[in-house]
Write a protein that holds these residues in place. Structure first.
Motif, PDB file in Angstrom:
ATOM      1  N   ALA A  55       0.842  -1.190   0.000  1.00 26.81           N
ATOM      2  CA  ALA A  55       0.000   0.000   0.000  1.00 26.81           C
ATOM      3  C   ALA A  55       0.879   1.241   0.000  1.00 26.81           C
ATOM      4  O   ALA A  55       1.933   1.268   0.631  1.00 26.81           O
ATOM      5  CB  ALA A  55      -0.905   0.001   1.231  1.00 26.81           C
ATOM      6  N   THR A  56       0.443   2.274  -0.717  1.00 33.65           N
ATOM      7  CA  THR A  56       1.155   3.551  -0.750  1.00 33.65           C
ATOM      8  C   THR A  56       0.164   4.663  -0.447  1.00 33.65           C
ATOM      9  O   THR A  56      -1.049   4.518  -0.613  1.00 33.65           O
ATOM     10  CB  THR A  56       1.805   3.807  -2.119  1.00 33.65           C
ATOM     11  OG1 THR A  56       0.791   3.848  -3.127  1.00 33.65           O
ATOM     12  CG2 THR A  56       2.814   2.706  -2.450  1.00 33.65           C
ATOM     13  N   ALA A  57       0.694   5.810  -0.017  1.00 31.76           N
ATOM     14  CA  ALA A  57      -0.201   6.913   0.352  1.00 31.76           C
ATOM     15  C   ALA A  57       0.469   8.260   0.151  1.00 31.76           C
ATOM     16  O   ALA A  57       1.698   8.374   0.168  1.00 31.76           O
ATOM     17  CB  ALA A  57      -0.641   6.778   1.813  1.00 31.76           C
ATOM     18  N   VAL A  58      -0.364   9.275  -0.025  1.00 29.31           N
ATOM     19  CA  VAL A  58       0.069  10.665  -0.004  1.00 29.31           C
ATOM     20  C   VAL A  58      -0.709  11.364   1.104  1.00 29.31           C
ATOM     21  O   VAL A  58      -1.941  11.263   1.171  1.00 29.31           O
ATOM     22  CB  VAL A  58      -0.179  11.383  -1.342  1.00 29.31           C
ATOM     23  CG1 VAL A  58       0.283  12.832  -1.249  1.00 29.31           C
ATOM     24  CG2 VAL A  58       0.548  10.672  -2.471  1.00 29.31           C
ATOM     25  N   LEU A  59       0.014  12.038   1.975  1.00 31.18           N
ATOM     26  CA  LEU A  59      -0.588  12.829   3.041  1.00 31.18           C
ATOM     27  C   LEU A  59      -0.544  14.287   2.603  1.00 31.18           C
ATOM     28  O   LEU A  59       0.514  14.787   2.230  1.00 31.18           O
ATOM     29  CB  LEU A  59       0.184  12.640   4.349  1.00 31.18           C
ATOM     30  CG  LEU A  59       0.576  11.211   4.723  1.00 31.18           C
ATOM     31  CD1 LEU A  59       1.384  11.206   6.018  1.00 31.18           C
ATOM     32  CD2 LEU A  59      -0.644  10.315   4.830  1.00 31.18           C
ATOM     33  N   PHE A  60      -1.679  14.957   2.636  1.00 29.43           N
ATOM     34  CA  PHE A  60      -1.748  16.348   2.199  1.00 29.43           C
ATOM     35  C   PHE A  60      -2.051  17.275   3.366  1.00 29.43           C
ATOM     36  O   PHE A  60      -3.032  17.077   4.099  1.00 29.43           O
ATOM     37  CB  PHE A  60      -2.874  16.542   1.169  1.00 29.43           C
ATOM     38  CG  PHE A  60      -2.544  16.110  -0.227  1.00 29.43           C
ATOM     39  CD1 PHE A  60      -1.876  16.962  -1.099  1.00 29.43           C
ATOM     40  CD2 PHE A  60      -2.920  14.853  -0.676  1.00 29.43           C
ATOM     41  CE1 PHE A  60      -1.594  16.569  -2.399  1.00 29.43           C
ATOM     42  CE2 PHE A  60      -2.650  14.452  -1.973  1.00 29.43           C
ATOM     43  CZ  PHE A  60      -1.971  15.302  -2.837  1.00 29.43           C
ATOM     44  N   ASP A  61      -1.225  18.312   3.531  1.00 33.19           N
ATOM     45  CA  ASP A  61      -1.645  19.461   4.308  1.00 33.19           C
ATOM     46  C   ASP A  61      -2.799  20.109   3.537  1.00 33.19           C
ATOM     47  O   ASP A  61      -2.953  19.876   2.328  1.00 33.19           O
ATOM     48  CB  ASP A  61      -0.471  20.437   4.459  1.00 33.19           C
ATOM     49  CG  ASP A  61      -0.889  21.744   5.089  1.00 33.19           C
ATOM     50  OD1 ASP A  61      -1.363  21.711   6.240  1.00 33.19           O
ATOM     51  OD2 ASP A  61      -0.758  22.781   4.420  1.00 33.19           O
ATOM     52  N   VAL A  62      -3.606  20.918   4.195  1.00 30.35           N
ATOM     53  CA  VAL A  62      -4.785  21.490   3.527  1.00 30.35           C
ATOM     54  C   VAL A  62      -4.643  22.997   3.329  1.00 30.35           C
ATOM     55  O   VAL A  62      -4.602  23.488   2.192  1.00 30.35           O
ATOM     56  CB  VAL A  62      -6.074  21.157   4.306  1.00 30.35           C
ATOM     57  CG1 VAL A  62      -7.288  21.743   3.579  1.00 30.35           C
ATOM     58  CG2 VAL A  62      -6.231  19.649   4.462  1.00 30.35           C
ATOM     59  N   ASP A  63      -4.559  23.777   4.420  1.00 28.44           N
ATOM     60  CA  ASP A  63      -4.451  25.231   4.309  1.00 28.44           C
ATOM     61  C   ASP A  63      -3.170  25.627   3.591  1.00 28.44           C
ATOM     62  O   ASP A  63      -2.068  25.256   4.006  1.00 28.44           O
ATOM     63  CB  ASP A  63      -4.463  25.869   5.699  1.00 28.44           C
ATOM     64  CG  ASP A  63      -5.839  25.869   6.337  1.00 28.44           C
ATOM     65  OD1 ASP A  63      -6.772  26.425   5.734  1.00 28.44           O
ATOM     66  OD2 ASP A  63      -5.980  25.312   7.443  1.00 28.44           O
ATOM     67  N   GLY A  64      -3.309  26.375   2.503  1.00 27.54           N
ATOM     68  CA  GLY A  64      -2.141  26.835   1.769  1.00 27.54           C
ATOM     69  C   GLY A  64      -1.605  25.824   0.778  1.00 27.54           C
ATOM     70  O   GLY A  64      -0.799  26.175  -0.080  1.00 27.54           O
ATOM     71  N   VAL A 157      -4.690  10.825   2.603  1.00 25.53           N
ATOM     72  CA  VAL A 157      -5.150  11.279   3.915  1.00 25.53           C
ATOM     73  C   VAL A 157      -4.863  12.771   4.014  1.00 25.53           C
ATOM     74  O   VAL A 157      -3.770  13.221   3.669  1.00 25.53           O
ATOM     75  CB  VAL A 157      -4.445  10.516   5.058  1.00 25.53           C
ATOM     76  CG1 VAL A 157      -4.822  11.110   6.421  1.00 25.53           C
ATOM     77  CG2 VAL A 157      -4.797   9.033   5.019  1.00 25.53           C
ATOM     78  N   LEU A 158      -5.847  13.526   4.477  1.00 28.96           N
ATOM     79  CA  LEU A 158      -5.674  14.961   4.691  1.00 28.96           C
ATOM     80  C   LEU A 158      -5.250  15.196   6.134  1.00 28.96           C
ATOM     81  O   LEU A 158      -5.786  14.572   7.051  1.00 28.96           O
ATOM     82  CB  LEU A 158      -6.975  15.716   4.412  1.00 28.96           C
ATOM     83  CG  LEU A 158      -7.639  15.453   3.053  1.00 28.96           C
ATOM     84  CD1 LEU A 158      -8.870  16.334   2.894  1.00 28.96           C
ATOM     85  CD2 LEU A 158      -6.663  15.676   1.911  1.00 28.96           C
ATOM     86  N   ALA A 159      -4.282  16.076   6.321  1.00 30.46           N
ATOM     87  CA  ALA A 159      -3.767  16.366   7.669  1.00 30.46           C
ATOM     88  C   ALA A 159      -3.812  17.868   7.911  1.00 30.46           C
ATOM     89  O   ALA A 159      -3.094  18.628   7.262  1.00 30.46           O
ATOM     90  CB  ALA A 159      -2.333  15.848   7.816  1.00 30.46           C
ATOM     91  N   THR A 160      -4.675  18.305   8.832  1.00 29.29           N
ATOM     92  CA  THR A 160      -4.847  19.722   9.104  1.00 29.29           C
ATOM     93  C   THR A 160      -5.002  19.940  10.597  1.00 29.29           C
ATOM     94  O   THR A 160      -5.461  19.052  11.318  1.00 29.29           O
ATOM     95  CB  THR A 160      -6.089  20.277   8.370  1.00 29.29           C
ATOM     96  OG1 THR A 160      -6.313  21.633   8.760  1.00 29.29           O
ATOM     97  CG2 THR A 160      -7.332  19.459   8.700  1.00 29.29           C
ATOM     98  N   SER A 161      -4.626  21.118  11.056  1.00 26.26           N
ATOM     99  CA  SER A 161      -4.814  21.462  12.469  1.00 26.26           C
ATOM    100  C   SER A 161      -6.129  22.200  12.686  1.00 26.26           C
ATOM    101  O   SER A 161      -6.403  22.689  13.782  1.00 26.26           O
ATOM    102  CB  SER A 161      -3.644  22.324  12.970  1.00 26.26           C
ATOM    103  OG  SER A 161      -3.548  23.519  12.215  1.00 26.26           O
TER     104      SER A 161
END
Length: 275
Positions: A55-64, A157-161
């Protein structure tokens, strides 16, 4: 969130970045790639005959990164500070974006004052930010990039604070809930960027190993958090941070924005996840 995508076969990257490659084009396509031992390696799992399913993945920051929101945040923080008679220069606010709100306040106000008025500042920021939610928009081709990756079997997967109200707005404008694997938000972690915990939690939700995962973000704090978690980062300039700073922090490649990354998808570091 949708169930996990099926696993797929991965082959090592056929085209390796040349560190002397400084190609430039239009503002939409210019990018740079730094050759690193991690990117140039031939994964051990490919040296023993039959290629296993992984399995492979990309994690994305969201804002900006995916949503054009950074300067709305700057304005909202400035208004909040002004309301409490604690003026902070806009450029200083911008430089702190990407950190969790607690770390941002400590950076801008100092630990003692941040402790004293932090909750009030956060509430004001959230109120002022949500007043401008109608101006939020995804960066060009941000949803298309996510859908292109998931169509190739890569988990996203989206990663945001962001807090719950802000997250609702980001999800609304992105409109990719049907394909993303999961979302890591502020309430899912105790420590925020540049601490690696948000990236580690995102890895857990993706169900992938660091070597089979890439992070895409716009802030130095994204790169540092991902690097501490053992995940390589692609930087985008859409948040207002220079390519030089992102590269110095450890980004293996930089692109003007996610539209440029999508245009170069088959030759970018992301290609090793589905090649």
């Amino acid at each position: 969130m949708p169930a996990a995508h099926g696993d797929h076969l991965l082959r090592g990257p056929e085209i390796r970045p040349d560190p002397s490659d400084n190609r430039s084009g239009t503002a939409q396509t210019r990018h740079s790639v730094a050759c690193t031992p991690a990117l140039a390696r031939v994964p051990t799992r490919l040296r023993h005959g039959k290629e296993p399913t992984i399995a492979t993945a990309v994690l994305f920051d969201v804002d900006g990164t995916l949503v054009d929101s950074n300067y709305l945040h700057v304005h909202a923080w400035r208004r909040a500070f002004h309301e409490l008679e604690r003026p902070v220069d806009s450029w200083r606010v911008h430089r702190a974006l990407g950190k969790g709100s607690g770390k941002l306040l400590s950076t801008l106000l100092g630990d003692e004052d941040a402790e004293r008025v932090g909750d009030e500042v956060k509430d004001l920021h959230s109120r002022f930010y949500l007043e401008t939610a109608g101006l939020l928009r995804p960066f060009d081709h941000a949803p298309e990039l996510i859908r292109a990756l998931t169509a190739k079997g890569v988990r996203v997967v989206l990663a945001t604070s962001a807090g719950p109200d802000e997250l609702d707005q980001l999800r609304r404008v992105l409109d990719v809930d049907d394909v993303v694997e999961d979302i890591v938000a502020g309430h899912d972690v105790e420590a925020t960027k540049p601490d690696p915990e948000p990236v580690l939690v995102a890895l857990e939700k993706a169900g992938t190993s660091p070597e089979d995962t890439l992070f895409v973000g716009d802030a130095v704090w994204d790169v540092r958090a991902a690097t501490k978690a053992g995940v390589r980062t692609i930087g985008v300039l859409s948040g207002g941070v220079s390519a030089a700073e992102l590269t110095e922090a450890g980004a293996i490649a930089t692109y003007d924005d996610v539209a440029a990354l999508l245009a170069d998808l088959e030759k970018s570091p992301l290609a090793e996840l589905f090649s």
